[in-house]
Design a protein around this motif. Sequence first.
Motif, PDB file in Angstrom:
ATOM      1  N   ALA A 114       0.825  -1.209   0.000  1.00  0.00           N
ATOM      2  CA  ALA A 114       0.000   0.000   0.000  1.00  0.00           C
ATOM      3  C   ALA A 114       0.858   1.256   0.000  1.00  0.00           C
ATOM      4  CB  ALA A 114      -0.921  -0.007   1.225  1.00  0.00           C
ATOM      5  N   THR A 115       1.993   1.205   0.676  1.00  0.00           N
ATOM      6  CA  THR A 115       2.904   2.347   0.676  1.00  0.00           C
ATOM      7  C   THR A 115       3.436   2.617  -0.728  1.00  0.00           C
ATOM      8  OG1 THR A 115       3.575   1.897   2.961  1.00  0.00           O
ATOM      9  CG2 THR A 115       5.033   3.276   1.639  1.00  0.00           C
ATOM     10  N   SER A 127       0.688   4.078  -2.905  1.00  0.00           N
ATOM     11  CA  SER A 127       0.429   5.478  -2.549  1.00  0.00           C
ATOM     12  C   SER A 127       1.491   6.403  -3.116  1.00  0.00           C
ATOM     13  CB  SER A 127       0.376   5.629  -1.021  1.00  0.00           C
ATOM     14  OG  SER A 127      -0.689   4.887  -0.472  1.00  0.00           O
ATOM     15  N   GLY A 181       0.690   9.151  -5.826  1.00  0.00           N
ATOM     16  CA  GLY A 181       1.013  10.525  -5.445  1.00  0.00           C
ATOM     17  C   GLY A 181       1.968  11.174  -6.431  1.00  0.00           C
ATOM     18  N   HIS A 215      -8.064  11.928  -7.818  1.00  0.00           N
ATOM     19  CA  HIS A 215      -7.273  12.719  -6.874  1.00  0.00           C
ATOM     20  C   HIS A 215      -6.951  14.106  -7.430  1.00  0.00           C
ATOM     21  CE1 HIS A 215      -5.572   9.275  -4.156  1.00  0.00           C
ATOM     22  NE2 HIS A 215      -6.887   9.274  -4.235  1.00  0.00           N
ATOM     23  N   SER A 241      -3.326  13.894  -1.695  1.00  0.00           N
ATOM     24  CA  SER A 241      -3.506  12.612  -2.374  1.00  0.00           C
ATOM     25  C   SER A 241      -3.342  11.449  -1.406  1.00  0.00           C
ATOM     26  CB  SER A 241      -2.502  12.494  -3.525  1.00  0.00           C
ATOM     27  OG  SER A 241      -2.554  11.213  -4.123  1.00  0.00           O
ATOM     28  N   LEU A 242      -2.358  11.531  -0.540  1.00  0.00           N
ATOM     29  CA  LEU A 242      -2.085  10.454   0.406  1.00  0.00           C
ATOM     30  C   LEU A 242      -3.229  10.247   1.387  1.00  0.00           C
ATOM     31  CD1 LEU A 242       0.158   8.439   1.349  1.00  0.00           C
ATOM     32  CD2 LEU A 242       0.891  10.213   2.948  1.00  0.00           C
ATOM     33  N   TYR A 275      -9.325   8.836   1.344  1.00  0.00           N
ATOM     34  CA  TYR A 275      -9.790   7.495   1.697  1.00  0.00           C
ATOM     35  C   TYR A 275     -11.080   7.118   0.961  1.00  0.00           C
ATOM     36  CZ  TYR A 275     -11.884   3.737   4.466  1.00  0.00           C
ATOM     37  OH  TYR A 275     -12.475   2.567   4.858  1.00  0.00           O
ATOM     38  N   THR A 319     -10.937   7.222  -2.942  1.00  0.00           N
ATOM     39  CA  THR A 319     -10.078   6.137  -3.408  1.00  0.00           C
ATOM     40  C   THR A 319     -10.807   4.797  -3.327  1.00  0.00           C
ATOM     41  OG1 THR A 319      -8.103   7.323  -2.648  1.00  0.00           O
ATOM     42  CG2 THR A 319      -7.860   4.985  -3.096  1.00  0.00           C
ATOM     43  N   THR A 330      -4.503   1.862  -1.096  1.00  0.00           N
ATOM     44  CA  THR A 330      -3.503   2.853  -0.723  1.00  0.00           C
ATOM     45  C   THR A 330      -3.284   2.811   0.788  1.00  0.00           C
ATOM     46  OG1 THR A 330      -5.162   4.596  -0.468  1.00  0.00           O
ATOM     47  CG2 THR A 330      -4.147   4.331  -2.647  1.00  0.00           C
ATOM     48  N   LEU A 331      -2.322   3.587   1.250  1.00  0.00           N
ATOM     49  CA  LEU A 331      -1.992   3.585   2.678  1.00  0.00           C
ATOM     50  C   LEU A 331      -3.147   4.116   3.522  1.00  0.00           C
ATOM     51  CD1 LEU A 331       0.428   2.779   4.403  1.00  0.00           C
ATOM     52  CD2 LEU A 331       1.166   5.153   4.379  1.00  0.00           C
TER      53      LEU A 331
END
Length: 256
Positions: free
Chosen positions: A52-53, A56, A60, A128, A189-190, A193, A196, A206-207
């Motif tokens: 997920a990191t 992301s 991003g 995003h 973007s990060l 939730y 996404t 994603t994270l």
Amino acid sequence: MKIYVFWTIFALFVFFPISLLVLQSFTSPGSLTDVSALGWEELFGRRRLLEATGVSIVIGFFVVVCNLAIGLSAGKALALYDFFGKTVVDTLFVMPLLLPLLAITFGLHIAMIRIGLADTAAGVVFIHLVPTIPYSIRIFRNGYVSLGKRMQEQGEVLGASVWRTFLDIELPLLRSSIQSVIFLTFVISLSQYVITAIIGGGSVVTLAMVYFPFLSSANTSLVAAFSLWFALLPLLFYIGAEGLLRLFPYQRKVRR
């Protein structure tokens, strides 16, 4: 006197909360004295954390690139040129900030299903852009307003092409705006939730989708470690972007 006020506010609202979070991540749940790294061990034991990191960071990155391209061109046009319907266009660029984001997302979700972008990373990157593009355009517009049109005219008088003027004059003077857009865009973007989850359909993890369910966890050490990991990514991304900016020709010091 002002410097003391600044550092007092910084200590109260930035340094102490972060220090407490770091301390909590290296102690047992519910204790600030029992040293333990179980929170970090459990965090990195999660199967989907690194995946997920990576997702992301990639999403991003493309969101930042799109924001830089669109924000620079649109901000320059709005700041330096007069054209028919300029006020209307400027208002339309701000509309995503005034309308409910979920309403826009549900409407775009139907369109993305039809064109095949639903449940894909490309669709997530596109959605995003909705909450980030308005900020980028505003930042670059203000940057170009401060820059003024005469700087471009000076380059043209000296025989520089449009491309050389952009590279050697505009980009160096807009560096602070570029830095602001990179950091702000990546953070927004990060942290997305809901949109996404809707557009990604659970296929794009994603994270944020991994992080937010942990907020109800009773394991305070795990939550603290996850929070620090979540906050560390924008900082690392910004440092990496700053390193790339220093590779530009106009950032190199001339050796004598």
